[in-house]
Write an enzyme that holds these catalytic residues in place. Structure first.
Site, PDB file in Angstrom:
ATOM      1  N   SER A 222       0.844  -1.195   0.000  1.00 55.19           N
ATOM      2  CA  SER A 222       0.000   0.000   0.000  1.00 55.19           C
ATOM      3  C   SER A 222       0.878   1.243   0.000  1.00 55.19           C
ATOM      4  O   SER A 222       1.935   1.281   0.633  1.00 55.19           O
ATOM      5  CB  SER A 222      -0.967  -0.014   1.183  1.00 55.19           C
ATOM      6  OG  SER A 222      -0.259  -0.033   2.388  1.00 55.19           O
ATOM      7  N   GLY A 224      -0.481   4.393   0.664  1.00 50.24           N
ATOM      8  CA  GLY A 224      -1.297   5.453   1.264  1.00 50.24           C
ATOM      9  C   GLY A 224      -2.275   6.007   0.253  1.00 50.24           C
ATOM     10  O   GLY A 224      -2.933   5.259  -0.470  1.00 50.24           O
ATOM     11  N   GLY A 227      -2.612   4.728  -3.415  1.00 45.98           N
ATOM     12  CA  GLY A 227      -3.226   3.450  -3.783  1.00 45.98           C
ATOM     13  C   GLY A 227      -2.369   2.251  -3.422  1.00 45.98           C
ATOM     14  O   GLY A 227      -1.718   2.248  -2.362  1.00 45.98           O
ATOM     15  N   GLY A 254      -5.388   0.496   6.143  1.00 42.36           N
ATOM     16  CA  GLY A 254      -4.585  -0.622   5.653  1.00 42.36           C
ATOM     17  C   GLY A 254      -5.215  -1.956   6.040  1.00 42.36           C
ATOM     18  O   GLY A 254      -5.162  -2.934   5.279  1.00 42.36           O
ATOM     19  N   ASP A 255      -5.835  -1.977   7.205  1.00 40.42           N
ATOM     20  CA  ASP A 255      -6.487  -3.215   7.669  1.00 40.42           C
ATOM     21  C   ASP A 255      -7.748  -3.491   6.843  1.00 40.42           C
ATOM     22  O   ASP A 255      -8.048  -4.644   6.511  1.00 40.42           O
ATOM     23  CB  ASP A 255      -6.858  -3.096   9.153  1.00 40.42           C
ATOM     24  CG  ASP A 255      -5.699  -2.551   9.981  1.00 40.42           C
ATOM     25  OD1 ASP A 255      -4.538  -2.836   9.619  1.00 40.42           O
ATOM     26  OD2 ASP A 255      -5.952  -1.837  10.961  1.00 40.42           O
TER      27      ASP A 255
HETATM   28  O1  LIG Z   1       0.249  -2.284  17.369  1.00 41.77           O
HETATM   29  P1  LIG Z   1      -0.369  -2.866  16.143  1.00 41.77           P
HETATM   30  O2  LIG Z   1      -1.006  -4.182  16.439  1.00 41.77           O
HETATM   31  O3  LIG Z   1       0.563  -2.937  15.005  1.00 41.77           O
HETATM   32  O4  LIG Z   1      -1.491  -1.851  15.692  1.00 41.77           O
HETATM   33  C1  LIG Z   1      -2.704  -1.809  16.390  1.00 41.77           C
HETATM   34  C2  LIG Z   1      -3.476  -0.619  16.048  1.00 41.77           C
HETATM   35  O5  LIG Z   1      -2.939   0.445  16.710  1.00 41.77           O
HETATM   36  O6  LIG Z   1      -3.467  -0.343  14.666  1.00 41.77           O
HETATM   37  C3  LIG Z   1      -4.786  -0.169  14.235  1.00 41.77           C
HETATM   38  C4  LIG Z   1      -4.836   0.690  13.042  1.00 41.77           C
HETATM   39  O7  LIG Z   1      -4.202   0.020  11.975  1.00 41.77           O
HETATM   40  C5  LIG Z   1      -5.549   0.240  15.438  1.00 41.77           C
HETATM   41  O8  LIG Z   1      -6.882  -0.063  15.315  1.00 41.77           O
HETATM   42  C6  LIG Z   1      -4.927  -0.706  16.407  1.00 41.77           C
HETATM   43  O9  LIG Z   1      -5.238  -0.586  17.722  1.00 41.77           O
END
Ligand SMILES: O=P(O)(O)OC[C@@]1(O)O[C@H](CO)[C@@H](O)[C@@H]1O
Length: 313
Positions: A222, A224, A227, A254-255
């Site tokens: 990704s 940002g 794209g 991203g998730d």
């Molecule tokens: O510390 P990690 O597990 O890498 O990131 C977790 C997190 O901070 O990233 C998300 C956004 O991508 C938040 O919803 C979540 O709590």
């Protein structure tokens, strides 16, 4: 069913705070509290897109009970291992007076014991019998074994379940040798993994091809607002632009991209069309304040305006 492992869940707290500045007392306006950790955002995107998901991870303390209640209220299916340590909080401050500038403070999480991690892995192992894919998403908490990620990959390999990986840290290079079906990383994480920066979409494409040579079957990187680019198992290179939208918060985009890709693959679409759906899901997420909050109507509206990136030659 798509099983998502959240090794390090969190209560995500988003505070809307106009004119946020350092060294002052602020009275917060709107506060949004959600079940968090990247895998919960993936699960939310899957849920929105109608794909059946199950979230597995450790959860502890009063905050852990709160997370479970929030996840169930949203209709997310979970199978969490109760652990001793209190769940962490990830705090995001959104400043609407500064073009929705985000300040993010992520706790690293309290340590897990070896026995607690083993119990999480056992839950994953038994869920793998019903899994079409295993998604491993987000950071690992302190205290887990050095090969915590590899333990999950070994179980998935034994069960012949393809793995979609979106994590970072010291264990990632060794994980490539387990031939994950998909690696979804941002351009900075990809650069870190490769040992050199990826400055633009063409460099990112070359980086994706190099990650394939190191063992990954398919790669999406990704970029940002620019794209995504990626490479399929058949060696096809592709890119999709992110639609221009009035973005309020990119936390969790991203998730949602990964959730969209997984939902597309679950529908039998190939990686290229699945990544397009993922880009629409990631853009839909930016329209809401909070992490991984998105509406199907926005995804459907945005999908046709996700256009192919011209890759030249
Ligand atoms: O510390 P990690 O597990 O890498 O990131 C977790 C997190 O901070 O990233 C998300 C956004 O991508 C938040 O919803 C979540 O709590």
């Amino acid at each position: 069913m798509i099983v998502t492992v959240v090794p390090n869940p969190a209560l995500d707290k988003t505070i809307v705070l106009p004119h946020f500045s350092l060294g002052r007392i602020h009275r917060a306006g709107e506060v949004i509290i959600q079940a968090g950790g990247k895998g919960f955002n993936v699960a939310r995107a899957l849920h929105t897109l109608g794909a059946q998901g199950l979230v597995i991870g450790p959860v502890g303390g009063y905050a852990g009970k709160h997370l479970l209640a929030l996840a169930r209220e949203e209709g997310l299916q979970v199978d969490m291992e109760e652990v001793a340590a209190e769940l962490r909080t990830c705090l995001t401050v959104v400043d609407p007076a500064a073009d929705y500038c985000l300040t993010e403070i992520y706790e690293q999480g309290a340590p897990l014991t070896r026995a607690e991690w083993d119990a999480v892995v056992r839950r994953v192992t038994s869920a793998l019998t019903q899994a079409a894919f295993l998604v491993i998403s987000g950071s690992f908490p302190p205290g887990v074994p050095e090969d915590a990620l590899l333990m999950l990959l070994r179980q998935a390999r034994a069960a012949s379940v393809p793995v979609f990986l979106d994590t970072h840290g010291a264990q990632l290079p060794a994980a490539l040798a387990y031939h994950p079906a998909l690696l979804k990383v941002n351009q900075f994480e990809a650069g870190e993994l490769l040992g050199y920066p990826l400055a633009d979409s063409l460099q990112a494409l070359e980086g994706a091809a190099e990650l394939q040579r190191r063992g990954v079957r398919e790669v999406v990187i990704s970029l940002g607002k620019a794209g995504v680019v990626g490479c399929t198992a058949e060696g096809q290179r592709f890119g999709w632009t992110a639609p221009a939208v009035p973005a309020l918060s990119s936390t969790g985009s991203g998730d949602c991209l990964l959730g969209g890709i997984a939902a597309g693959l679950m529908r039998g679409q190939g990686l290229i069309q699945s990544a397009r759906l993922g880009v629409a899901a990631g853009a839909a997420n930016t329209l809401q304040i909070g992490a991984g909050r998105l509406y199907l109507s926005d995804i459907e509206r945005l999908l046709p305006v996700v256009k192919a990136i011209s890759l030249g030659g």
